[in-house]
Design an enzyme around this catalytic site. Structure first.
Site, short mmCIF file in Angstrom:
data_model
loop_
_atom_site.label_atom_id
_atom_site.label_comp_id
_atom_site.label_asym_id
_atom_site.label_seq_id
_atom_site.Cartn_x
_atom_site.Cartn_y
_atom_site.Cartn_z
N ASP A 91 0.89 -1.06 0.17
CA ASP A 91 0.11 0.11 0.08
C ASP A 91 0.84 1.16 -0.05
OD1 ASP A 91 -3.09 0.96 0.50
OD2 ASP A 91 -1.47 2.33 1.96
N TYR A 96 3.37 9.68 0.35
CA TYR A 96 4.56 9.03 1.20
C TYR A 96 5.74 9.66 0.95
CZ TYR A 96 0.22 6.25 2.89
OH TYR A 96 -0.76 5.81 3.38
N LYS A 125 -2.17 6.09 -4.36
CA LYS A 125 -3.29 7.15 -3.84
C LYS A 125 -2.72 8.71 -4.61
CE LYS A 125 -3.73 5.01 0.52
NZ LYS A 125 -2.40 4.49 0.73
N HIS A 156 -7.13 9.67 -2.27
CA HIS A 156 -6.67 9.69 -0.71
C HIS A 156 -7.58 10.28 0.33
CE1 HIS A 156 -2.35 9.22 1.60
NE2 HIS A 156 -3.42 9.08 2.30
#
Length: 358
Positions: A91, A96, A125, A156
């Site tokens: 994921d 990130y 996302k 997201h």
């Protein structure tokens, strides 16, 4: 000594004779064997329990590894070790800021023969500032991840913010320190572009993240391609039964991010406490001879939610994956249900100056 050796060999021959019987055909048949009746079906059943079939028809592993806050220099080893342990679901997210490092790790895993691309399930996302640039943002993520397609692409958060450049994932704040929300882009407009990704072959399944019941209901109403997944925070302290029931009733798979209540990561960022220190989970861990994390993950799996725990420690990665060899009783599932505190641990309002969940 020679006589003793002779007796020993005679004894071994006699023992072997007792381990087989002679058929009328003259051949010998071992007196004990292994029955394989239902063995294949049981193995298939076990595999089924390790994946959920999405409304898009694709299978999603029921446990995955979240790469949020995974340090760049750690990514390759963690991804490769996870694959060796058995993880097939990763994921990711543009926000990130480690998609490029994940991409390098994946490419090495494919070229070395560690795993095939088709055996992995990769999620990433769309960030808030790219709602008006969905196709460009998806292509940017694919380029960084070094992939031809995504298994799952999620919105997201259900909010569009001021665009700051594709893939930059900044949280644009106004002069007042409050998130600069773009009110000209509707979630329906964003979803139409998400649907285009499927028709373009860039994405197999599309979904949403951090949507409540009303937003999920609206998405189901205006969508041509239904959201396959709603990824939300849920754990023993924040169970959200109504939202999960609604999603599952309408064919939307729920993925539990923060399935361990955030643990150290959210304590550090948000000052929250973890459910893993609760005496109920500690008692069940002792009863089942498991860790509190394994109890929490097993509880999530038995709710038919996909769980994506995060860890940077090899032993924890192994431990988190070892949740298919036991089952919580109905009584213990109910006991954990009594732990609910409606306690959200992931609180982006700290950075945005506004609580989107208010």
């Amino acid at each position: 000594m020679g006589a003793n050796i002779g007796k020993s060999k005679d004894g071994e021959l006699e023992a072997k004779k007792k381990m087989a019987t002679t058929l009328n055909s003259g051949f010998t048949m071992p007196i004990i064997g292994l029955g394989v009746w239902r063995m294949e079906s049981q193995q298939l059943e076990a595999k089924k329990k390790m994946a959920i079939t999405l409304n898009s028809g694709f299978k999603m592993p029921i446990i995955g590894l979240g790469v949020w806050r995974m340090e760049s220099q750690q990514v390759k080893d963690l991804i490769h070790n996870s694959i060796k342990i058995g993880y097939r679901h990763f994921d990711c997210a543009a926000d990130y800021k480690n998609e490029a490092e994940v991409g390098v790790a994946l490419k090495e895993a494919f070229t070395s023969g560690l795993v095939k691309r088709e055996d992995l399930f990769i999620t990433t996302k769309l960030w808030n500032s790219d709602h008006g640039h969905v196709i460009e943002a998806c292509k940017d993520s694919l380029k960084k991840l070094q992939l031809d397609y995504l298994d799952l692409y999620l919105v997201h958060f259900p909010v569009a913010t001021r665009h700051t450049g594709v893939g930059t994932t900044d949280s644009a704040l106004g002069e007042d320190g409050v998130l600069d929300i773009d009110t000209t882009i509707s979630l329906e407009t964003t979803w139409r572009a998400m649907e285009d990704l499927v028709s373009m072959g860039l994405v197999r399944s599309i979904g949403i993240s951090n949507y409540d019941i009303f937003l999920t209901r609206d998405c189901l109403a205006y969508s041509k391609i239904k959201p396959a997944v709603n990824q939300i925070e849920t754990h023993p302290y924040f169970q959200r039964d109504s939202l999960i029931k609604f999603c599952q009733k309408h064919g939307v798979c729920v993925t539990a991010h923060t399935p361990l209540g955030g643990a150290a990561a959210n304590t550090e960022w948000f000052g929250t406490v973890s459910c893993l220190d609760d005496q109920v989970l500690k008692g069940l861990a002792e009863k089942y001879k498991k860790s509190t994390a394994q109890i929490a993950l097993r509880w999530g799996i038995q709710r038919n939610t996909v769980v994506i725990p995060k860890s940077s420690k090899l032993e924890r990665l192994k431990e988190n994956f070892q949740v298919f060899d036991f089952e919580l009783s109905k009584e213990d599932m109910e006991l954990i249900r009594s732990m609910d505190k409606k306690y959200r641990t992931n609180q982006p309002a700290r950075f945005w100056g506004i609580d989107l969940f208010a």
